[in-house]
Scaffold this active site. Structure first.
Site, mmCIF file in Angstrom:
data_model
loop_
_atom_site.group_PDB
_atom_site.id
_atom_site.type_symbol
_atom_site.label_atom_id
_atom_site.label_comp_id
_atom_site.label_asym_id
_atom_site.label_seq_id
_atom_site.Cartn_x
_atom_site.Cartn_y
_atom_site.Cartn_z
ATOM 1 N N GLU A 195 52.112 17.974 -25.246
ATOM 2 C CA GLU A 195 52.158 17.177 -26.474
ATOM 3 C C GLU A 195 53.267 17.680 -27.391
ATOM 4 O OE1 GLU A 195 48.083 16.987 -27.818
ATOM 5 O OE2 GLU A 195 47.449 16.030 -25.963
ATOM 6 N N HIS A 437 34.195 10.960 -22.546
ATOM 7 C CA HIS A 437 33.717 12.281 -22.124
ATOM 8 C C HIS A 437 34.695 13.337 -22.603
ATOM 9 C CE1 HIS A 437 31.544 10.501 -18.326
ATOM 10 N NE2 HIS A 437 30.879 10.260 -19.437
ATOM 11 N N HIS A 506 42.773 12.319 -20.779
ATOM 12 C CA HIS A 506 43.668 12.923 -21.778
ATOM 13 C C HIS A 506 43.743 14.435 -21.546
ATOM 14 C CE1 HIS A 506 44.224 9.777 -25.116
ATOM 15 N NE2 HIS A 506 43.932 9.152 -23.989
ATOM 16 N N GLU A 507 44.891 14.992 -21.903
ATOM 17 C CA GLU A 507 45.160 16.439 -21.734
ATOM 18 C C GLU A 507 45.128 16.871 -20.271
ATOM 19 O OE1 GLU A 507 42.364 15.840 -24.048
ATOM 20 O OE2 GLU A 507 43.847 15.451 -25.589
ATOM 21 N N GLU A 531 48.129 9.903 -31.956
ATOM 22 C CA GLU A 531 47.318 10.778 -32.812
ATOM 23 C C GLU A 531 48.172 11.699 -33.678
ATOM 24 O OE1 GLU A 531 44.771 12.710 -30.023
ATOM 25 O OE2 GLU A 531 46.310 14.004 -29.207
HETATM 26 C C1 NOJ Z 1 42.297 14.532 -27.988
HETATM 27 C C2 NOJ Z 1 42.568 13.147 -27.513
HETATM 28 O O1 NOJ Z 1 43.921 12.925 -27.293
HETATM 29 C C3 NOJ Z 1 42.018 12.200 -28.541
HETATM 30 O O2 NOJ Z 1 42.349 10.879 -28.203
HETATM 31 C C4 NOJ Z 1 40.541 12.412 -28.660
HETATM 32 O O3 NOJ Z 1 40.058 11.584 -29.684
HETATM 33 C C5 NOJ Z 1 40.217 13.852 -29.008
HETATM 34 N N1 NOJ Z 1 40.874 14.734 -28.116
HETATM 35 C C6 NOJ Z 1 38.738 14.136 -28.967
HETATM 36 O O4 NOJ Z 1 38.268 14.076 -27.655
HETATM 37 CA CA CA Z 2 45.611 14.746 -26.867
#
Ligand code: NOJ
Ligand code: CA
Length: 726
Positions: A195, A437, A506-507, A531
């Protein structure tokens, strides 16, 4: 429709017992239209390759190979309680080689993705399969080169044999010797996050730039100040474009590149918990190492080499895999207006211990039944397919605790989230719910619950899950991109396919084209997403980089659509600002391809700009074909797409820092017809910081001969919808 031709010229086979033949000549393979030539040689026992584009060197002679431990097989390894690790092999799979085989194959076929930027993809390459023997160790490996017109892919093959059954990778030693001090578009190496914002610099500047960044303590697990992540984009001093990435990352550690002296990148794999780089049981292959080459930046966007190097679809019935446009209870939490958690009580202790029905709610919980129904109504009103809800399940009070290995169960809702009622309500409105999740990186916990969690999704008819891996990985010492974790992501994906569920992780590790094989992988984050506009703001040109870098491996769940720039209006404690104009946000639905697109802002912000919101309502997520119109990474990108099965075209032009005029040539439209173009453009005085919500919406009659000249502001953009004139 499928046309496959295979030809095979077998020169020599790797055989033991007196029949080992040696090849001394330099081997070469040319791409189908002869623009690229790859060479291979063994020099002083070490494999070497190089790559030319129309006679110009794009990769100088570069070594191949790996250092390994425990080559002699499993019995050498630590099976009997000794604490010794297998020792590093002298020379490993690095040297002492002779070439004992060189075969050629030709392939030409077309295939149809389940979803994608276009309906049909051409897979055409010339292959050179080299066999390399280490006589002293009585074993062999192979290196498979596939040369396409848009780049080179190669990988290591480790056949099962008496002297190569099991080994541990110490490091992969693949080199990419760049053609001089060229321009790179890069993010720093990191085992746990992608990121970052992109930097454009000469290779020779990478180290100093990262050293300064490290001083500011911005990087967490950077392994070296000259490390970068892939996909990494380059422009050579002769004006060629290149991108280095990997394809089909399965059961292997994710590759970084480390810049050594003399402009040579070497592969640097993500370590596992004990610092080694992966465990291989033969037969096995490495992922493909991919070097994309194009004469223009548009060629990089048009390349399908990463998808082509992945295996065909392994899911037989794909009828349940459906692209989705969605809204969600999300931005409210990201902006800090509401919360994922339900109670002030901290920590929540562990599953089964806290009685949430007695806990004191803080009143800022986002995922309440009432709020979710508001989003369902909004989705139904404007034809969105789905609603994502985060923070619906217990555990969020505790997720940064040391005991997070036991925080979530993924099936127990907070007291104010009526899972049954929400399911019925959404169903009555024709809207699907999207599951969330957040694993918090607690892998064992997630795997423990996975079947139960997926069964819960089936019961309440959630077709897709957004999973997340925030924070350090547990077991402690594992990293987000190690072989162990890559196997975890794959395990979830394959299990989800069995339950007919789509995954948007994600991640997780950056995508490497696996969505061809597993098209239920409908999204990934794996880069800086929207975000960050609420976490202080992204640079205005960030999205002009993503199509040339992150998106090379697969679609991104970027979550565009922020109309209200001032986050302070949502959360008085925030001073973040979304650094784009409103029209820039519209453009992203076309320039950032994804079968999963979110309209991320709050319903009330869309109602305020109802006329501009119409573009998000209209833009589809399924396409027939794509036209890359303008491309200058870091500056701007303009893309047109034809809607699947419909006579409708959508154009997005995403601009970076400098105001400009986009030149949009409509010659891709079928000739002999008039069309109506609805144009959403930045007003002349628009600016991402000072005047982001200034736009005009105009309609215009156009034909395939039209050329539109449209102003795009600093951090701006434009979006166009074109349909045949009534
Ligand atoms: C990081 C994610 O990128 C985001 O979209 C999510 O809302 C938060 N983590 C919480 O899980
Ligand atoms: Ca993220």
């Amino acid at each position: 429709m499928k046309k496959c031709i295979f030809t095979l010229c077998l020169f020599l086979l790797p055989l033991w017992g007196g029949r080992v033949g040696l090849l001394y000549s330099i081997e070469k393979v040319e791409s189908p239209s002869l623009n690229l030539t790859a060479y291979f040689d063994v020099q002083e026992g070490r494999p070497v390759y190089w790559l030319l584009h129309k006679g110009d060197t794009v990769i100088r002679p570069s070594h191949l190979g790996l250092t390994i431990r425990g080559e002699k097989g499993r019995t050498d390894f630590n099976d009997f309680g000794t604490k010794e690790r297998p020792t590093e092999e002298v020379n490993g799979l690095l040297s002492g080689f002779v070439m004992t085989g060189s075969e050629r194959f030709i392939h030409d076929s077309w295939w149809e993705p389940v979803w994608g930027e276009e309906r049909r993809i051409h897979d055409s390459y010339h292959e050179m399969l080299i066999t390399l023997t280490q006589p002293a160790k009585e074993r062999y490996i192979q290196i498979q080169f596939r040369l396409y017109d848009d780049g080179l892919g190669f990988r290591y093959i480790f056949p099962q044999q008496k002297n190569l059954n099991y080994f541990v990778i110490e490091e992969e030693q693949t080199e990419f010797a760049m053609p001089g001090d060229i321009t790179a578009y890069w993010i720093p190496g990191d085992y746990d996050t992608q990121e970052y914002e992109y930097t454009r610099s000469k290779l020779s500047e990478i180290r100093a730039i990262q050293e300064n960044t490290n001083k500011a303590n911005l990087s967490t697990t950077t392994f070296s100040t000259s490390g970068v992540q892939t996909p990494v984009l380059f422009k050579t001093n002769n004006g060629l474009w290149m991108n280095i990435h990997e394809a089909a990352l399965v059961n292997y550690s994710c590759m970084h590149l480390n810049l050594e002296d003399n402009h040579v990148f070497t592969s640097h794999l993500t370590p596992d918990i004990d610092g080694t780089k992966g465990h291989i049981q033969t037969s096995a292959t490495s992922p493909w190492r991919v070097i994309m080459v194009g004469e223009t930046a548009k060629d990089i966007l048009a390349s399908r080499i990463v998808l082509n190097l992945n295996e065909p679809c392994k899911i037989e019935d794909t009828s349940w895999i459906k692209p989705m446009k969605y809204v969600g209870v999300w931005w409210e939490m990201i902006a800090g207006m509401r919360d994922w958690s339900y109670t002030w009580d901290f920590p929540s202790i562990h599953i089964g211990v806290t009685d949430y029905s007695k806990a004191k709610p803080h009143g800022r919980h986002g995922a309440t039944t009432e709020n979710v129904k508001r989003y369902i109504d909004f989705a139904a009103k404007y034809g969105f397919d789905g609603v994502l809800v985060e923070g619906w399940n217990i555990g969020w009070e505790d997720w940064f605790g040391n005991e997070k290995d036991f925080v979530y169960d993924f099936v127990t809702p907070y007291p104010d989230f009526d899972v049954e009622g929400i399911h019925d309500y959404a169903k009555s409105k024709g809207v699907k719910m999207i599951m969330h999740h957040e694993t918090s990186g607690a892998i064992r916990n997630y795997e423990r619950w996975l079947d139960t969690a997926y069964q819960f999704m089936r019961k309440y008819e959630y077709p897709a899950v957004k999973s997340g891996y925030v924070g350090n990985i547990l077991p402690i010492g594992e990293h987000h991109y190690s072989q162990f974790m890559n196997n975890h992501y794959q395990y979830c994906l394959e299990k989800a396919a069995k339950y007919h569920l789509m995954v948007n992780a994600h991640e997780a590790v950056r995508p490497t084209g696996l969505c061809r094989t597993w098209p239920n992988l409908i999204g990934n984050e794996s880069a800086q997403g929207t975000e960050y506009q609420a976490f202080g703001g992204s640079v205005p040109n960030h999205t002009t980089m993503l199509p040339f870098t992150r998106l090379i491996g697969g679609p991104m769940d970027y979550t565009p659509g922020i109309f209200e720039n001032d986050i302070h209006k949502l959360n008085p404690n925030s001073h973040s600002w979304c650094n784009t104009t409103l029209c820039n946000q519209l453009s992203l639905y076309v320039t950032l391809y994804s079968p999963l697109q979110m309209a991320a802002d709050l319903p009330e912000n869309y109602e305020r700009f109802r006329d501009a919101f119409q573009f998000i309502v209209d833009v589809p997520v399924e396409w027939d074909t794509v036209y890359y119109l303008e491309a200058e990474p870091y500056e701007y990108v303009t893309i047109a797409r034809k809607q699947k099965d419909k006579n409708a075209w959508f154009i997005g032009s995403t601009n970076g820092y400098d105001p400009r005029t986009a030149m949009i040539d409509l010659s891709f439209l079928p000739a002999g017809q008039k069309y109506t173009a609805t144009i959403y453009a930045d007003a002349k005085d628009a600016h991402y910081r000072n005047n982001p919500q200034a736009y005009t919406i105009t309609t215009k009659t156009v034909t395939s001969k039209s050329k539109l000249r449209l102003f795009t502001a600093a951090g701006g953009g434009c979006a166009i919808k074109i349909v045949p004139k009534q």
